[in-house]
Design an enzyme around this catalytic site. Sequence first.
Site, PDB file in Angstrom:
ATOM      1  N   HIS A   1       0.843  -1.218   0.000  1.00 50.78           N
ATOM      2  CA  HIS A   1       0.000   0.000   0.000  1.00 50.78           C
ATOM      3  C   HIS A   1       0.867   1.253   0.000  1.00 50.78           C
ATOM      4  CE1 HIS A   1      -3.489   2.532   1.385  1.00 50.78           C
ATOM      5  NE2 HIS A   1      -2.494   3.252   1.850  1.00 50.78           N
ATOM      6  N   GLU A   2       1.818   1.329   0.918  1.00 51.12           N
ATOM      7  CA  GLU A   2       2.618   2.564   1.055  1.00 51.12           C
ATOM      8  C   GLU A   2       3.424   2.858  -0.212  1.00 51.12           C
ATOM      9  OE1 GLU A   2       0.766   3.130   4.475  1.00 51.12           O
ATOM     10  OE2 GLU A   2       1.908   4.536   3.256  1.00 51.12           O
TER      11      GLU A   2
ATOM     12  N   HIS B   1       1.668   4.871  -2.657  1.00 51.70           N
ATOM     13  CA  HIS B   1       1.784   6.327  -2.425  1.00 51.70           C
ATOM     14  C   HIS B   1       3.113   6.845  -2.937  1.00 51.70           C
ATOM     15  CE1 HIS B   1      -1.866   6.680  -0.164  1.00 51.70           C
ATOM     16  NE2 HIS B   1      -1.466   5.933   0.832  1.00 51.70           N
TER      17      HIS B   1
ATOM     18  N   HIS C   1      -5.531   7.425  -1.985  1.00 50.28           N
ATOM     19  CA  HIS C   1      -6.374   6.330  -1.481  1.00 50.28           C
ATOM     20  C   HIS C   1      -7.531   6.057  -2.435  1.00 50.28           C
ATOM     21  CE1 HIS C   1      -4.741   6.823   2.837  1.00 50.28           C
ATOM     22  NE2 HIS C   1      -4.105   5.861   2.174  1.00 50.28           N
TER      23      HIS C   1
END
Lengths: 81, 367
Positions: free
Chosen positions: B119-120, B123, B129
Site C-alpha cells: 500500500h505505502e 503512495h 487512497h
Amino acid sequence: FPAATAGTREQDMEVVQKYLENYYNLKSDGKQIVRQRNSSLVTEKLKKMQEFFGLKVTGKIDADTLNLMRQPRCGVPDIAQ
Amino acid sequence: YVLTDRTLRWEHTHLTYRIENYTPDLPRADVDSAIEKAFQLWSNVSPLTFTKVLRGQADIMISFVRGDHYDNSPFDGPDGNLAHAFPPGPNLGGDAHFDEDERWTKNYRNYNLYRVAAHELGHSLGLSHSTDIGALMYPNYMYDGHVQLSQDDINAIQAIYGPSPNPVQPTGPQTPQVCDSNLIFDLITTFRGEVMFFKDRFYMRLNPFYPEVELNFISTFWPNLPSGLQAAYEFAERDEVRFFKGGKYWAVQGQEMLYGYPKDIYRSFGFPKAVKNIDAAVSDEETGKTYFFVANKYWRYDEYNQSMDAGYPRMIAADFPGIGRKVDAAFQKYGFFYIIRGTTQYKFDLQTKRILSIDRANSWFSC
C-alpha cells in the site's frame, strides 16, 4: 447489531477530532471544535469521510462511523492536502 | 482510485530504493523479502523497475520510526496510524515510514509488513487512497492472506505511468458492484434472520438499519474459510451455517469456526465419490430437509436422521419445473425457496412446486 450508544462519549469526540484532522484536513488550531456539535465545519468533514467509506452520509457521529475511525489504517490523508 | 490534478509522478521509471534501518520484529531477510515483493507487485503491471541500493540517497528511502520523527506527521503509538509515505519528489518525496510501535509480521497476525508496504509504495509512486474496499490502496488495513493488486490499483498506476511492457497485460480481481445487473453470486445463505450473498472474496449483506448494502471481505468474519466457496446453507435448529468447497465443508456458529472441520461431504452426508462439488444448498426449516443441488440433479438430506433420503438423486427439472438444469445458489426466506441461476432468481413454492415470481438475483439490494 451494536446497541446505539447512549450519547457519544467524551473520548469518542477526541477520536473523531483527531481522525478528521489527520485524514480530512480539519483545521482546529488545537481547539476542541468537535464538541461544538453544530460545527458546520465538522459536519462537512464527517460527510466527506462517510461518503468516502460508503457509509450513510449524515454528518453525525454514529456507531458505524466511529467503528470505522477506530480501524488501523494508513497515515496518508484521504483527501489531497 | 483517485488521481488529483496535482498527481505527482516520477519522471524516470528506473527507480532506486534503500532500506535505511530494520525493525527488530522480523529477521532482516524477511523485511528485505517483504519490501522486494511489494515493489514487484507494482513493477509487474507498469514500466517501472526498482533497484535496491545499500548506501547514499535513493529515490525511495524506507525506514522504521516511532512517534515524532520530524516529517511533520508523527506516528501515534500502537495501532491507529500504521505507516505513511510521501508522493514522488526529491528528498522526502517517495519515502515510506513504518511505525516501529506496531508489531510487524509475515503472516496473518497484525500487521503484515508485505501488505502494508504494498500500500505505502503505491503512495511513493503517486497514488492516493481508493474508495474500493477490494483495492490495495483502500486506506484501512485489511489482510485476508492475499496481497494482490486489484483491477482498480492496476488502472491507477497505469493511468500515471502507462501499461506494462509485458506482452500479456496483467489484470486483477474486481470488487463486486452490488447493483451490477450481471452479478452472479457464488452462494447465498440465510444467517440468523439475515440474507448474506457471497462473490469471490466478498460478502454482501443487507443492513436492516439503512439502505446501503454492506460489502466486505469474508475474512472479516471467518479468516480461516478458504476462498472459492461454492455453496452454503443455514441449519437454524443448531444455529450453524455450513460452507462447501469441493468435497469438503466447514461449519460456523456466528463468527466462530466450529472445531473439527473441514469434514468431507462423502462421509458426513453420504454423497457418492462421483460428486466433486455442491453447486447450491438450502435447508427447509419446516421439515429439516436439506436440498443439495449438483449439476442437473439434487439430493435431499434429513438433518434429524442425519441421512440421505431414499430415491435420490432426482432430476432438478422433474421437481423444480421451470428452473432449468443447473442452480448457482439457493436459500429459504419467508417459507419460500429462492433459487438462483445466473443473474435470475426464482421464488419457488416447495408445496405446490410452482414458481411464484422471477426477479434479478440482486433485486434484494433495491438498486
